[in-house]
Structures are given as C-alpha cells and as structure tokens.
Design a protein around this motif. Structure first.
Motif, PDB file in Angstrom:
ATOM      1  N   VAL A   1       0.835  -1.192   0.000  1.00  0.00           N
ATOM      2  CA  VAL A   1       0.000   0.000   0.000  1.00  0.00           C
ATOM      3  C   VAL A   1       0.874   1.248   0.000  1.00  0.00           C
ATOM      4  N   ALA A   2       1.971   1.243   0.768  1.00  0.00           N
ATOM      5  CA  ALA A   2       2.850   2.405   0.826  1.00  0.00           C
ATOM      6  C   ALA A   2       3.498   2.660  -0.534  1.00  0.00           C
ATOM      7  N   VAL A   3       3.880   1.619  -1.238  1.00  0.00           N
ATOM      8  CA  VAL A   3       4.504   1.775  -2.546  1.00  0.00           C
ATOM      9  C   VAL A   3       3.494   2.309  -3.549  1.00  0.00           C
ATOM     10  N   VAL A   4       2.270   1.819  -3.483  1.00  0.00           N
ATOM     11  CA  VAL A   4       1.228   2.272  -4.401  1.00  0.00           C
ATOM     12  C   VAL A   4       0.919   3.738  -4.165  1.00  0.00           C
ATOM     13  N   GLU A   5       0.888   4.170  -2.927  1.00  0.00           N
ATOM     14  CA  GLU A   5       0.598   5.571  -2.619  1.00  0.00           C
ATOM     15  C   GLU A   5       1.668   6.488  -3.185  1.00  0.00           C
ATOM     16  N   GLU A   6       2.932   6.069  -3.137  1.00  0.00           N
ATOM     17  CA  GLU A   6       4.008   6.903  -3.671  1.00  0.00           C
ATOM     18  C   GLU A   6       3.906   7.030  -5.181  1.00  0.00           C
ATOM     19  N   GLU A   7       3.452   5.980  -5.874  1.00  0.00           N
ATOM     20  CA  GLU A   7       3.363   6.010  -7.317  1.00  0.00           C
ATOM     21  C   GLU A   7       2.203   6.860  -7.813  1.00  0.00           C
ATOM     22  N   GLU A   8       1.218   7.115  -6.965  1.00  0.00           N
ATOM     23  CA  GLU A   8       0.039   7.856  -7.373  1.00  0.00           C
ATOM     24  C   GLU A   8       0.237   9.367  -7.387  1.00  0.00           C
ATOM     25  N   GLN A   9       1.410   9.865  -6.988  1.00  0.00           N
ATOM     26  CA  GLN A   9       1.649  11.307  -6.976  1.00  0.00           C
ATOM     27  C   GLN A   9       1.672  11.838  -8.403  1.00  0.00           C
ATOM     28  N   PRO A  10       1.035  12.959  -8.626  1.00  0.00           N
ATOM     29  CA  PRO A  10       1.070  13.541  -9.965  1.00  0.00           C
ATOM     30  C   PRO A  10       2.479  14.001 -10.336  1.00  0.00           C
ATOM     31  N   ALA A  11       2.740  14.055 -11.621  1.00  0.00           N
ATOM     32  CA  ALA A  11       4.068  14.439 -12.110  1.00  0.00           C
ATOM     33  C   ALA A  11       4.389  15.885 -11.779  1.00  0.00           C
ATOM     34  N   GLU A  12       3.377  16.738 -11.664  1.00  0.00           N
ATOM     35  CA  GLU A  12       3.618  18.150 -11.368  1.00  0.00           C
ATOM     36  C   GLU A  12       4.227  18.331  -9.991  1.00  0.00           C
ATOM     37  N   GLU A  13       3.773  17.558  -9.002  1.00  0.00           N
ATOM     38  CA  GLU A  13       4.327  17.676  -7.654  1.00  0.00           C
ATOM     39  C   GLU A  13       5.779  17.248  -7.639  1.00  0.00           C
ATOM     40  N   GLU A  14       6.134  16.208  -8.387  1.00  0.00           N
ATOM     41  CA  GLU A  14       7.513  15.747  -8.418  1.00  0.00           C
ATOM     42  C   GLU A  14       8.426  16.821  -9.004  1.00  0.00           C
ATOM     43  N   GLU A  15       7.970  17.527 -10.034  1.00  0.00           N
ATOM     44  CA  GLU A  15       8.780  18.576 -10.630  1.00  0.00           C
ATOM     45  C   GLU A  15       8.978  19.735  -9.667  1.00  0.00           C
ATOM     46  N   GLU A  16       7.940  20.064  -8.905  1.00  0.00           N
ATOM     47  CA  GLU A  16       8.053  21.161  -7.947  1.00  0.00           C
ATOM     48  C   GLU A  16       9.033  20.807  -6.841  1.00  0.00           C
ATOM     49  N   GLU A  17       9.055  19.548  -6.411  1.00  0.00           N
ATOM     50  CA  GLU A  17       9.954  19.136  -5.348  1.00  0.00           C
ATOM     51  C   GLU A  17      11.408  19.190  -5.810  1.00  0.00           C
ATOM     52  N   GLU A  18      11.676  18.965  -7.095  1.00  0.00           N
ATOM     53  CA  GLU A  18      13.029  18.960  -7.604  1.00  0.00           C
ATOM     54  C   GLU A  18      13.629  20.351  -7.679  1.00  0.00           C
ATOM     55  N   GLU A  19      12.801  21.365  -7.857  1.00  0.00           N
ATOM     56  CA  GLU A  19      13.297  22.728  -7.948  1.00  0.00           C
ATOM     57  C   GLU A  19      13.718  23.200  -6.564  1.00  0.00           C
ATOM     58  N   GLU A  20      14.959  23.635  -6.445  1.00  0.00           N
ATOM     59  CA  GLU A  20      15.461  24.124  -5.174  1.00  0.00           C
ATOM     60  C   GLU A  20      15.785  25.611  -5.307  1.00  0.00           C
ATOM     61  N   ILE A  21      15.551  26.308  -4.242  1.00  0.00           N
ATOM     62  CA  ILE A  21      15.892  27.725  -4.216  1.00  0.00           C
ATOM     63  C   ILE A  21      17.401  27.839  -4.084  1.00  0.00           C
ATOM     64  N   GLU A  22      17.978  28.696  -4.885  1.00  0.00           N
ATOM     65  CA  GLU A  22      19.424  28.867  -4.866  1.00  0.00           C
ATOM     66  C   GLU A  22      19.835  29.686  -3.643  1.00  0.00           C
ATOM     67  N   ASP A  23      20.831  29.202  -2.940  1.00  0.00           N
ATOM     68  CA  ASP A  23      21.321  29.882  -1.746  1.00  0.00           C
ATOM     69  C   ASP A  23      22.220  31.043  -2.164  1.00  0.00           C
ATOM     70  N   PRO A  24      21.875  32.276  -1.797  1.00  0.00           N
ATOM     71  CA  PRO A  24      22.681  33.425  -2.224  1.00  0.00           C
ATOM     72  C   PRO A  24      23.994  33.555  -1.439  1.00  0.00           C
ATOM     73  N   LYS A  25      24.145  32.784  -0.368  1.00  0.00           N
ATOM     74  CA  LYS A  25      25.314  32.946   0.495  1.00  0.00           C
ATOM     75  C   LYS A  25      26.620  32.694  -0.252  1.00  0.00           C
ATOM     76  N   GLU A  26      26.666  31.644  -1.067  1.00  0.00           N
ATOM     77  CA  GLU A  26      27.915  31.307  -1.741  1.00  0.00           C
ATOM     78  C   GLU A  26      28.393  32.429  -2.657  1.00  0.00           C
ATOM     79  N   ALA A  27      27.495  32.987  -3.442  1.00  0.00           N
ATOM     80  CA  ALA A  27      27.873  34.065  -4.361  1.00  0.00           C
ATOM     81  C   ALA A  27      28.283  35.316  -3.585  1.00  0.00           C
ATOM     82  N   ILE A  28      27.561  35.609  -2.514  1.00  0.00           N
ATOM     83  CA  ILE A  28      27.886  36.797  -1.705  1.00  0.00           C
ATOM     84  C   ILE A  28      29.237  36.621  -1.023  1.00  0.00           C
ATOM     85  N   MET A  29      29.511  35.408  -0.508  1.00  0.00           N
ATOM     86  CA  MET A  29      30.801  35.172   0.158  1.00  0.00           C
ATOM     87  C   MET A  29      31.958  35.292  -0.839  1.00  0.00           C
ATOM     88  N   GLU A  30      31.782  34.779  -2.039  1.00  0.00           N
ATOM     89  CA  GLU A  30      32.839  34.909  -3.048  1.00  0.00           C
ATOM     90  C   GLU A  30      33.115  36.372  -3.362  1.00  0.00           C
TER      91      GLU A  30
END
Length: 107
Positions: A26-55
C-alpha cells in the motif's frame, strides 16, 4: 504474577513469522500515485545566495588573504605551524561584509 508476566501484559509479544506485506504494498502504491507536477516542484530548489555573496566579499580582504596564502605555503614547505589565526581573521573580514547582504537577501 511474575516479572515476565507483568512485562508481557504491558508489552505485546511479536513473533518473527508474522509478515505485514500488504501494508508495504500500500505504501509503494501511494508513492506512485503522486502527480508528475508535484515531483517537478519538489526537484526545484531555491538557490542559496550565500555562496555568491561570500565569493564577492572575499575580494574585499586581499591583505588578509595574502597572509593566509603565505602561511599555507610555509606549512606546505614543512613548517610545523597552523594557519588558524590567519584563517579566522580572513573569514571574519569576509563575514562582516557578507552578513548584511545575506540577511537582506533572505527578507
């Protein structure tokens, strides 16, 4: 009533032969039922500005960077010192420059 009887009345006994396969399926089936749009949103990460500012801010401390590099060269050539003091002075300078910019970027 003995000690083992008291524990068995409080804590249920579980045997190794018992398998709970349907719950895992049941747990495996529930994970497969997620829409593709949610998976794409989870993959997008906000870029951390700290590294560029520190450089950028590390360029504001050239004298301290020079002292740190000289110390590192001495250590590589066999000196038995460490460069902790030079490193802390250099990072303190860079942090003082970067902190206000990082906090402004997060608001």
């Amino acid at each position: 009533m003995g000690l083992s009887d008291m524990f068995s009345s409080v804590f249920p006994t579980i045997f190794a032969e018992e398998e709970e396969q349907p719950e895992e399926v049941v747990a495996v089936v529930e994970e497969e039922e997620q829409p593709a749009e949610e998976e794409e949103e989870e993959e997008e990460e906000i870029e951390d500005p700290k590294e560029a500012i520190m450089e950028e801010c590390e360029k504001h401390c050239p004298d301290l960077k020079k002292h740190l590099d000289e110390c590192n060269e001495r250590v590589e050539n066999g000196s038995h010192e460490n460069c902790i003091e030079e490193f802390f002075h250099y990072m303190h300078c860079a942090d003082e420059c970067a902190a206000p910019k990082i906090f402004a970027a997060t608001q």
